[in-house]
Design an enzyme around this catalytic site. Structure first.
Site, short mmCIF file in Angstrom:
data_model
loop_
_atom_site.label_atom_id
_atom_site.label_comp_id
_atom_site.label_asym_id
_atom_site.label_seq_id
_atom_site.Cartn_x
_atom_site.Cartn_y
_atom_site.Cartn_z
CE LYS A 93 -18.67 -49.86 -1.05
NZ LYS A 93 -18.37 -48.99 0.11
CD GLN A 94 -13.43 -52.74 -1.74
OE1 GLN A 94 -13.93 -51.72 -1.32
NE2 GLN A 94 -12.13 -52.83 -1.99
CD1 TRP A 129 -8.58 -48.80 2.53
CD2 TRP A 129 -7.52 -50.50 1.55
NE1 TRP A 129 -9.53 -49.56 1.89
CE2 TRP A 129 -8.91 -50.61 1.29
CE3 TRP A 129 -6.65 -51.46 1.04
CZ2 TRP A 129 -9.44 -51.65 0.52
CZ3 TRP A 129 -7.19 -52.50 0.28
CH2 TRP A 129 -8.56 -52.58 0.03
CG ASP A 130 -8.60 -45.96 -1.51
OD1 ASP A 130 -8.84 -46.64 -0.49
OD2 ASP A 130 -9.49 -45.36 -2.13
CD GLU A 179 -16.37 -49.91 3.30
OE1 GLU A 179 -15.30 -49.40 3.68
OE2 GLU A 179 -17.20 -49.31 2.59
#
Length: 764
Positions: free
Chosen positions: A602-603, A359-360, A490
């Site tokens: 994480k992000q 999906w990046d 995640e």
């Protein structure tokens, strides 16, 4: 501590001094690519020290059978792997019968590498003393041609420094290669032919299972003291390796130069029975033009790329080097020439993530390609997903969905899901929303109104149907909920009501309904075709809206924020600043159980939603959510710092935005995550570009108008960038005191700068 051996330079990546401990890292950092193939910066000559050999061909992959300890229904049968292709760069060297190997040399001095980003070539030079006492000076330059995308070129120069020696050179093709990343140590290639024609050689092979037919080829020309060596080389066969050997005696200070041209042709583009004739035609062109003329072409091709893609920063050399490195690697990975290709997270620099599409592409890469190239390039990336819609329908069906619901894969080569970690394969379904958002983002930026009726609407219908089936109706809440999901963060999986996923689902349902209405009014024939093809029921759009209007979003009245998911406040909310630095990164120091019970992100997750849907929330909402979630974010995903940088810029937290920018732009150069030897973080590099253009530059498209609200870090004298907006090349230049815009289009353009709407006249 981050690595710091790369020398600051505006246009080059430079390493000085030989250190075996950083060879694998440099093999990643100095990688080459031309969109059709790529290679790590492996030494041409034998090297017996730690190394990660890698050459890759775009679109050529192998379905490596899934390897898991406990099989679950719905798991994909394989994980697609980009294949380490036959090695064409190799040049073995012997001096008086001893192999030339930097790992066994008694002394290596004046070692220097340079990756010249302005011109698109890689050079390495050094002096070495071998264990037999021979002293050599070596200089190597190579590039992968942008004009002849199947071709690479090497110039390898040896000078004898100490006295007379017998030199043997053996340029070769090697089909006996393996992948570093392999589940079962399968044999990926089957070699079918080796053929030598004078100073040319060809190696034919095909991939097992997928049956991509490839011909690796080379041609060599040798020059001694300015004179071409005309004698035919000795052919050397050894297993799956085909070489050409040259021997000659050299005196002190004499110079020997080998020109090697090589590369790949495959049946992705050419008929498999014509691969050797096609390779010969490419070599005819290469040998006729010669290395120097090909290099001039290379310089001009890169100049054309930089004309629209460059970002110039004055006053901060490391920041300048970082952004150009990111832009350079993105263009080495994908140029938009082939709609069957996409962008892998490692590009051509390593094998992690299988070289597949994530999906990046939709969330991070499309904005870069929309604004630095013609809109057809971004449209090709969207067409890639449209053509894989049948597989997305199959993927959803395998997981129990029906009625034309589409679930795009987390990881893919051909549209099939090939990721086999259950919490990602089954639960990280937010990827569906990113694909729908990319359609919206592309249409908003380009004003291309044809994509949705021609292709995009079918995708949106399939995605909306998926969300309509994926939600559950909660009787206690009297709302729709989303159970058992994983968001972009995640470090928390199998959660209920991830806010970002729920918000995407709501938006997708409403957007699909809106686009159906628009297409029915303006493109009636397309509408009828799509309704018939998708078997759209009359009640479905109304059902989508009813679900969307009644989706549950977890929130905290105490903190005045949306919660990342149900139960987030049950965690012990210790900020990252209170963590012992010795415990970072937590993904290398902590058990997975401990990570999942922690509040650490994480992000960007909630903040990713605020980035996508900025206009849906007030400035105060942005500030409150940024200040709540940022203290818990460890940024151990390469995709995280860029989003935080953009949001910090919008909130006028310029110093914080700059810190995030530096982290994302130099993620690999400074090896923040201690993993650069595995390959570069290609897709997150597009986020670096966004950090400047959308972050510091404040570039947005609102109501069809290009808008800018720029700021500038305190330590920059100025910066400037160009974007291609609907055929207008717009340059924004910002100093500490002023901002200016230029329009190199053919017609004027109305834009908004800060709070002022202005007509920007064309300069030509």
């Amino acid at each position: 501590m981050n690595q710091d051996y790369i020398k600051p330079n505006a246009w080059s990546i430079i390493e000085e001094g030989f250190d075996a401990a950083r060879v694998k890292s440099s093999e990643s950092l100095f990688s080459l690519g031309n969109g059709a193939m790529g290679q790590r910066a492996n030494f041409e000559e034998t090297y017996t020290g730690p190394s990660f050999q890698g050459s890759y061909i775009a679109g050529v992959y192998y379905p490596d059978k899934t390897k898991v300890g406990w099989w679950k229904n719905g798991y994909p049968e394989y994980f697609a792997k980009v294949l380490n292709a036959p090695n064409w760069i190799g040049i073995d060297i012997w001096v008086d019968g001893e192999p030339f190997d930097l790992n066994s040399c008694t002394q290596v001095t004046d070692f220097r590498r340079e990756l010249n980003m302005r011109e698109g070539w890689y050079q390495r030079s050094f002096k070495a003393t071998m264990s037999n006492g021979a002293q050599l000076s070596v200089s190597v330059k190579r590039f992968l041609s942008l004009k002849l995308e199947e071709l690479g070129a090497i110039s390898y120069t040896i000078q004898v420094l100490d006295g007379a020696h017998k030199i043997r050179l053996e340029p070769y093709l090697d089909g006996g290669i393996t992948n570093e990343d392999s589940n079962w140590d399968d044999k990926f290639w089957n070699q079918t032919a080796m053929e030598s024609q004078g100073e040319r050689a060809f190696l034919k092979a095909y991939t097992l299972k997928t049956e991509f037919h490839v011909c690796s080829f080379m041609a060599n020309r040798l020059c001694h003291e300015g004179n071409w060596i005309s004698s035919a080389p000795e052919t050397v066969l050894a297993g799956e390796r085909l070489g050409h050997a040259y021997e000659l005696d050299m005196e002190k200070n004499e110079t020997l130069k080998l020109y090697k041209f090589g590369g790949y042709v495959s049946d992705r583009r050419y008929a498999k029975e014509n691969l050797i004739p096609t390779a010969n035609q490419i070599l005819d062109t290469a040998l006729e033009m010669g290395f120097d003329t090909l290099l001039v072409q290379q310089v001009l091709a890169w100049q054309s790329i930089w004309d629209t893609a460059d970002i110039e920063i004055v006053g901060d050399l490391k920041a300048q080097q970082g952004i150009r490195f990111n832009i350079f690697q993105l263009n080495q990975t994908y140029l938009g020439n082939d709609p069957k290709l996409n962008i892998g997270p490692k590009g051509f620099t390593g094998e992690k993530y299988g070289g597949s599409t994530y999906w990046d592409t939709e969330a991070y890469c499309i904005p870069f390609y929309m604004a630095t190239k013609n809109q057809e390039v971004a449209r090709n990336l969207l067409e890639y997903r449209f053509k894989q819609l049948p597989k997305a329908l199959e993927n959803a069906e395998k997981l129990g969905f029906d009625g034309g619901a589409a679930l795009y894969p987390m990881v893919t080569m051909n549209g099939e899901e090939c990721h086999n970690e259950w919490e990602i394969t089954f639960e990280e379904i937010h990827r569906n929303g990113a694909i729908a958002f990319a359609i919206y983002n592309y249409t908003r930026y380009t004003n291309d109104l044809t994509y949705i009726p021609e292709m995009g609407l079918e995708v949106l219908v399939g995605i909306a149907r998926f969300w309509a089936q994926r939600v559950s109706f909660s009787e206690p809440r009297s709302q729709y909920v989303m159970l058992g999901v994983t968001g972009p963060n995640e470090y928390e999986n199998n959660v209920n009501n991830n806010w970002y996923t729920n918000y995407l689902a709501q938006w997708c349902l409403l957007y699909a309904k809106e686009q159906l209405q628009l297409v029915s009014k303006k493109y009636s024939e397309d509408y009828e075709r799509i309704v018939k093809k998708t078997k759209l029921e009359e009640h479905e759009p109304g059902q989508w809206e009813e679900i969307a209007q009644n989706i549950y979003f977890p929130a905290s009245e105490t903190h005045g924020v949306y919660l990342q998911q149900d139960g987030f406040l049950d965690k012990e909310l210790i900020p990252v600043s209170d963590l012992d630095p010795s415990q970072r990164p937590i993904n290398q120091k902590w058990s997975w159980d401990r990570i999942l019970r922690s509040p650490y992100i994480k992000q960007a997750d909630v903040l990713q939603g605020f980035y996508f849907f900025e206009e849906h929330f007030s400035w105060e909402d942005h500030k409150k959510h940024f200040e709540f979630y940022e203290p818990f974010t460890v940024h151990e995903s390469s995709l995280s710092p860029c989003v935080h940088s953009i949001l910090a810029s919008r909130l006028d937290k310029v110093e914080q935005a700059y810190a995030f920018y530096l982290r994302t732009s130099r993620l690999d150069l400074d090896d923040y995550n201690k993993e650069v030897e595995e390959g570069l973080h290609i897709t997150s590099m597009a986020g670096t570009w966004m950090s400047i253009v959308e972050g510091f530059g404040g570039m947005r498209v609102k109501d069809g108008m290009l808008c800018f609200d720029p700021n500038i870090p305190a330590n920059w004298h100025s910066y400037s960038f160009k974007i291609n907006f609907r055929g207008h090349i717009i340059t924004l230049s910002k100093t500490q005191d002023e901002v200016s815009l230029r329009n190199q289009g053919k017609t004027g353009l109305r834009v908004r700068l800060l709070d002022e709407i202005m007509d920007l006249p064309a300069e030509r």
